[in-house]
Scaffold this active site. Sequence first.
Site, PDB file in Angstrom:
ATOM      1  N   THR A 104      46.750   3.746   0.124  1.00 54.57           N
ATOM      2  CA  THR A 104      48.063   3.082   0.964  1.00 54.57           C
ATOM      3  C   THR A 104      49.031   2.292   0.225  1.00 54.57           C
ATOM      4  OG1 THR A 104      47.018   3.381   3.178  1.00 54.57           O
ATOM      5  CG2 THR A 104      48.863   2.158   3.158  1.00 54.57           C
ATOM      6  N   SER A 143      51.427  11.410   5.192  1.00 60.68           N
ATOM      7  CA  SER A 143      50.533  10.180   5.484  1.00 60.68           C
ATOM      8  C   SER A 143      50.004   9.804   3.920  1.00 60.68           C
ATOM      9  CB  SER A 143      49.454  10.701   6.175  1.00 60.68           C
ATOM     10  OG  SER A 143      48.542   9.790   6.199  1.00 60.68           O
ATOM     11  N   THR A 144      49.607   8.581   3.818  1.00 63.55           N
ATOM     12  CA  THR A 144      48.835   8.368   2.426  1.00 63.55           C
ATOM     13  C   THR A 144      47.695   9.311   2.183  1.00 63.55           C
ATOM     14  OG1 THR A 144      49.255   6.023   2.601  1.00 63.55           O
ATOM     15  CG2 THR A 144      47.296   6.777   1.373  1.00 63.55           C
ATOM     16  N   ASN A 145      47.095   9.758   3.374  1.00 63.08           N
ATOM     17  CA  ASN A 145      46.001  10.875   3.444  1.00 63.08           C
ATOM     18  C   ASN A 145      46.339  12.162   2.733  1.00 63.08           C
ATOM     19  OD1 ASN A 145      44.904   8.487   4.176  1.00 63.08           O
ATOM     20  ND2 ASN A 145      44.469   9.324   6.198  1.00 63.08           N
ATOM     21  N   THR A 190      15.473  21.807 -37.618  1.00 60.46           N
ATOM     22  CA  THR A 190      15.039  21.667 -35.991  1.00 60.46           C
ATOM     23  C   THR A 190      14.122  20.608 -35.714  1.00 60.46           C
ATOM     24  OG1 THR A 190      13.411  23.403 -36.483  1.00 60.46           O
ATOM     25  CG2 THR A 190      15.512  24.117 -35.829  1.00 60.46           C
ATOM     26  N   SER A 321      28.774  -4.880 -43.111  1.00 61.80           N
ATOM     27  CA  SER A 321      27.944  -5.848 -42.688  1.00 61.80           C
ATOM     28  C   SER A 321      28.574  -7.197 -43.285  1.00 61.80           C
ATOM     29  CB  SER A 321      26.780  -5.739 -43.525  1.00 61.80           C
ATOM     30  OG  SER A 321      25.729  -6.518 -43.258  1.00 61.80           O
ATOM     31  N   SER A 322      28.284  -8.209 -42.634  1.00 59.36           N
ATOM     32  CA  SER A 322      28.504  -9.694 -42.943  1.00 59.36           C
ATOM     33  C   SER A 322      27.455 -10.167 -43.826  1.00 59.36           C
ATOM     34  CB  SER A 322      28.647 -10.516 -41.607  1.00 59.36           C
ATOM     35  OG  SER A 322      27.375 -10.618 -40.987  1.00 59.36           O
ATOM     36  N   LYS A 327      27.665  -2.186 -47.929  1.00 58.31           N
ATOM     37  CA  LYS A 327      27.373  -1.458 -46.870  1.00 58.31           C
ATOM     38  C   LYS A 327      28.673  -1.059 -46.003  1.00 58.31           C
ATOM     39  CE  LYS A 327      23.769  -1.166 -43.175  1.00 58.31           C
ATOM     40  NZ  LYS A 327      24.821  -0.762 -42.132  1.00 58.31           N
TER      41      LYS A 327
END
Length: 478
Positions: A104, A143-145, A190, A321-322, A327
């Site tokens: 609504t 209607s909102t509906n 696989t 990487s830190s 990397k």
Amino acid sequence: MSNNIRIEEDLLGTREVPADAYYGVHTLRAIENFYISNSKISDVPEFVRGMVMVKKAAAMANKELKTIPRKIADVIIQACDEVLDKGKCMDQFPVDVFQGGAGTSLNMNTNEVLANIGLELMGHQKGEYQYLNPNDHLNKCQSTNDAYPTGFRIAVYASNQKLIDAINQLREGFDRKAKEFETILKMGRTQLQDAVPMTLGQEFHAFSVLLNEETRNLHRTATLLLEVNLGATAIGTALNTPEGYQPLAVQKLAEVSGLPVVPAEDLIEATSDCGAYVMVHSALKRLAVKLSKICNDLRLLSSGPRAGLNEINLPELQAGSSIMPAKVNPVVPEVVNQVCFKVIGNDTCVTMAAEAGQLQLNVMEPVIGQAMFESIHILTNACYNLLEKCINGITANKEVCEHYVFNSIGIVTYLNPFIGHHNGDIVGKICAETGKSVREVVLERGLLTEAELDDIFSVENLMHPAYKAKRYTDENEQ
């Protein structure tokens, strides 16, 4: 009333509304009541457009049926065009995407914005609703509906088409790589174990075909959204609408939206049921599952570079990487994986919200909308991100791919028609124990000649296997 505010009144009393706001008191209360996500309806322009299309279609039907004055209808239609054609007031839908009341708040937000645009077109001030009223005129025969779910369906359908466009572009990217890699021999796997050879091009072509299946599925399920309950009003009995309004309003909506919308078979059922949303989001979930699997494969194929498969190289985008120097991580496939997980979670949300309907209405449509728009939006962005930042820049390590093939045990499978499965087991076991190649062991055991192996293990035959074993012409032949 000062220059900065205007006074508006509703069921609960009077409130001060910013003078420059095109929304009104109903929207103001919704802003105050629902401060949940900081995501606004304005952030979903397709939803705004869907709601405005509904209002335009309703005004056109009301004009034709003479349920509102012609001049009023014309002003409403013009106000709708200001939004649809010029993008006017797209920032005037500040209601949170999470909202109680079955939508609504958004319906009234739309009514108020269009009413105030219309008032200015008529030469009046915002809020002078005695001339053009959000309820009596903008919401006439609605209607909102029925207005909200119809606008929602139009919006999801439009958003879905944008997602399909993104998938198609990603699919074309895989097609280009499939062509580029069509002569690169590699090992198929696989259960993460060596299987039989294929080409890298075939692997990428399979990704393309997979995505093409998803676009077809999205197209198919999206058609469910084109059945609308516009004209149902409150619960599906078409209360307060004149005879002929419902089919006419849907006809006008088809004209306004350019979509082949049709009236729902049963308005009471359509007003309470959310099954179409479950189906549509299920297609989004299926896409997410497939897309995530592709990203898993890309991460595996590019793993390494020294201790992994290292068959392909993904574009290097940022330091990984830190702590570990040099990397680089597959950050784009990783983020797409995360998008897919979120979409799969949203599917559970949609399922639970659709189940939560009671009697003649499901009030949980706003959270269904939030989940669906989010899923479509992030999947669309993920497809473009994956294409532009990853797929377009992939290169192949041809030597690595071919090394795996010619040093694998899996190629013994090609010899089954010539030496039998049991001998193949023996050859494979010896290769595993000694580190020798299949060719070496087969020659040592005198199972086939060098020339026969050259023919069977030719690059062409490994890429495109031809049946070279004996064919029987006599029923008695052993």
